[in-house]
Design a protein around this motif. Structure first.
Motif, PDB file in Angstrom:
ATOM      1  N   LEU A  87       0.627  -0.971  -0.053  1.00 12.65           N
ATOM      2  CA  LEU A  87      -0.162  -0.131  -0.061  1.00 12.65           C
ATOM      3  C   LEU A  87       1.009   1.308   0.067  1.00 12.65           C
ATOM      4  O   LEU A  87       1.760   1.288   0.969  1.00 12.65           O
ATOM      5  N   PHE A  88       0.759   2.207  -1.056  1.00 12.88           N
ATOM      6  CA  PHE A  88       1.642   3.178  -1.000  1.00 12.88           C
ATOM      7  C   PHE A  88       0.776   4.329  -1.485  1.00 12.88           C
ATOM      8  O   PHE A  88      -0.429   4.639  -1.959  1.00 12.88           O
ATOM      9  N   THR A  89       1.470   5.626  -1.420  1.00  9.25           N
ATOM     10  CA  THR A  89       0.992   6.851  -1.981  1.00  9.25           C
ATOM     11  C   THR A  89       0.835   6.846  -3.352  1.00  9.25           C
ATOM     12  O   THR A  89       1.493   5.903  -4.093  1.00  9.25           O
ATOM     13  N   PHE A  90      -0.067   7.711  -4.181  1.00 13.01           N
ATOM     14  CA  PHE A  90      -0.039   7.397  -5.412  1.00 13.01           C
ATOM     15  C   PHE A  90       1.232   7.645  -6.343  1.00 13.01           C
ATOM     16  O   PHE A  90       1.548   6.591  -7.131  1.00 13.01           O
ATOM     17  N   GLU A  91       2.236   8.486  -6.108  1.00 10.78           N
ATOM     18  CA  GLU A  91       3.596   8.390  -6.741  1.00 10.78           C
ATOM     19  C   GLU A  91       4.281   7.515  -6.658  1.00 10.78           C
ATOM     20  O   GLU A  91       4.896   7.053  -7.581  1.00 10.78           O
ATOM     21  N   VAL A  92       4.526   6.901  -5.324  1.00  6.00           N
ATOM     22  CA  VAL A  92       4.973   5.573  -4.919  1.00  6.00           C
ATOM     23  C   VAL A  92       4.620   4.546  -5.737  1.00  6.00           C
ATOM     24  O   VAL A  92       5.342   3.573  -5.913  1.00  6.00           O
ATOM     25  N   HIS A 109       9.457 -11.112 -19.619  1.00  6.84           N
ATOM     26  CA  HIS A 109       8.482 -12.019 -18.705  1.00  6.84           C
ATOM     27  C   HIS A 109       7.326 -11.030 -19.101  1.00  6.84           C
ATOM     28  O   HIS A 109       7.410  -9.707 -19.254  1.00  6.84           O
ATOM     29  N   PRO A 110       6.048 -11.516 -19.287  1.00  4.03           N
ATOM     30  CA  PRO A 110       4.940 -10.919 -19.565  1.00  4.03           C
ATOM     31  C   PRO A 110       4.064 -10.364 -18.155  1.00  4.03           C
ATOM     32  O   PRO A 110       2.992 -10.120 -18.352  1.00  4.03           O
ATOM     33  N   LEU A 111       4.824 -10.541 -17.075  1.00  5.93           N
ATOM     34  CA  LEU A 111       4.108 -10.083 -15.897  1.00  5.93           C
ATOM     35  C   LEU A 111       3.638  -8.993 -15.897  1.00  5.93           C
ATOM     36  O   LEU A 111       4.264  -7.780 -16.265  1.00  5.93           O
ATOM     37  N   GLN A 112       2.343  -8.773 -15.182  1.00  6.20           N
ATOM     38  CA  GLN A 112       1.424  -7.309 -15.398  1.00  6.20           C
ATOM     39  C   GLN A 112       1.461  -6.913 -13.746  1.00  6.20           C
ATOM     40  O   GLN A 112       1.378  -7.862 -12.948  1.00  6.20           O
ATOM     41  N   CYS A 113       1.422  -5.706 -13.744  1.00  2.00           N
ATOM     42  CA  CYS A 113       1.463  -5.041 -12.377  1.00  2.00           C
ATOM     43  C   CYS A 113       0.423  -3.964 -12.494  1.00  2.00           C
ATOM     44  O   CYS A 113       0.537  -3.171 -13.599  1.00  2.00           O
ATOM     45  N   THR A 114      -0.424  -3.516 -11.490  1.00  2.00           N
ATOM     46  CA  THR A 114      -1.369  -2.604 -11.716  1.00  2.00           C
ATOM     47  C   THR A 114      -1.589  -1.762 -10.309  1.00  2.00           C
ATOM     48  O   THR A 114      -1.107  -2.339  -9.180  1.00  2.00           O
ATOM     49  N   MET A 115      -2.346  -0.925 -10.158  1.00  2.00           N
ATOM     50  CA  MET A 115      -2.463  -0.313  -8.861  1.00  2.00           C
ATOM     51  C   MET A 115      -4.215   0.106  -8.990  1.00  2.00           C
ATOM     52  O   MET A 115      -4.670   0.230 -10.009  1.00  2.00           O
ATOM     53  N   GLU A 116      -4.492   0.183  -7.734  1.00  4.64           N
ATOM     54  CA  GLU A 116      -5.933   0.593  -7.433  1.00  4.64           C
ATOM     55  C   GLU A 116      -6.065   1.472  -6.246  1.00  4.64           C
ATOM     56  O   GLU A 116      -5.335   0.995  -5.239  1.00  4.64           O
ATOM     57  N   LYS A 117      -7.050   2.338  -6.182  1.00  4.82           N
ATOM     58  CA  LYS A 117      -7.076   3.265  -4.841  1.00  4.82           C
ATOM     59  C   LYS A 117      -7.699   2.041  -3.860  1.00  4.82           C
ATOM     60  O   LYS A 117      -8.550   1.250  -3.912  1.00  4.82           O
TER      61      LYS A 117
END
Length: 118
Positions: A87-92, A109-117
């Motif tokens: 869990l991080f602030t938006f920029e981090v 590698h096709p690894l996917q990473c994303t973020m959500e509020k």
């Protein structure tokens, strides 16, 4: 500090302002409330091609997880299709997502990473 006429030069509780002339009156300052920044979950998504050991390495290197925690997150991603790395602030959070994707691509590698509020 008092002048010769006994009036207070100190406006924090001087006479005529509800104080007792001792300079110990209460000054009410309104301070703007500081709003805590929103937090974002950084998520790893499962795929059928990225080796589990590579995911563990990313969790250790980019997210600072110890080996045991990294394996636990990796297995959660493997079993459930998605897992929270932190869990991080938006920029981090945004920086971590970019680092994961770039590192994975550099190693093909096709690894996917994303973020959500949160």
């Amino acid at each position: 500090m008092r002048g010769n006429n006994g009036d207070s030069d100190n406006h924090e509780g001087g006479r005529g302002q509800g104080g007792n002339g001792t300079g110990t009156g209460i000054v009410a300052k309104t301070r703007p409330k500081t709003k805590k920044p929103s937090l974002y979950k950084v998520l790893l998504l499962n795929d059928d091609y990225t080796p589990m050991e590579f995911v563990v390495h990313i969790l250790e290197k980019i997210f600072g997880k110890n080996r045991e925690d990294a394996i636990e997150v990796m297995l959660h991603v493997h079993r459930h299709g998605v897992g929270v790395c932190g869990l991080f602030t938006f920029e981090v959070a945004e920086t971590k997502v970019t680092q994961v994707i770039e590192f994975a691509r550099r190693h093909q590698h096709p690894l996917q990473c994303t973020m959500e509020k949160e």
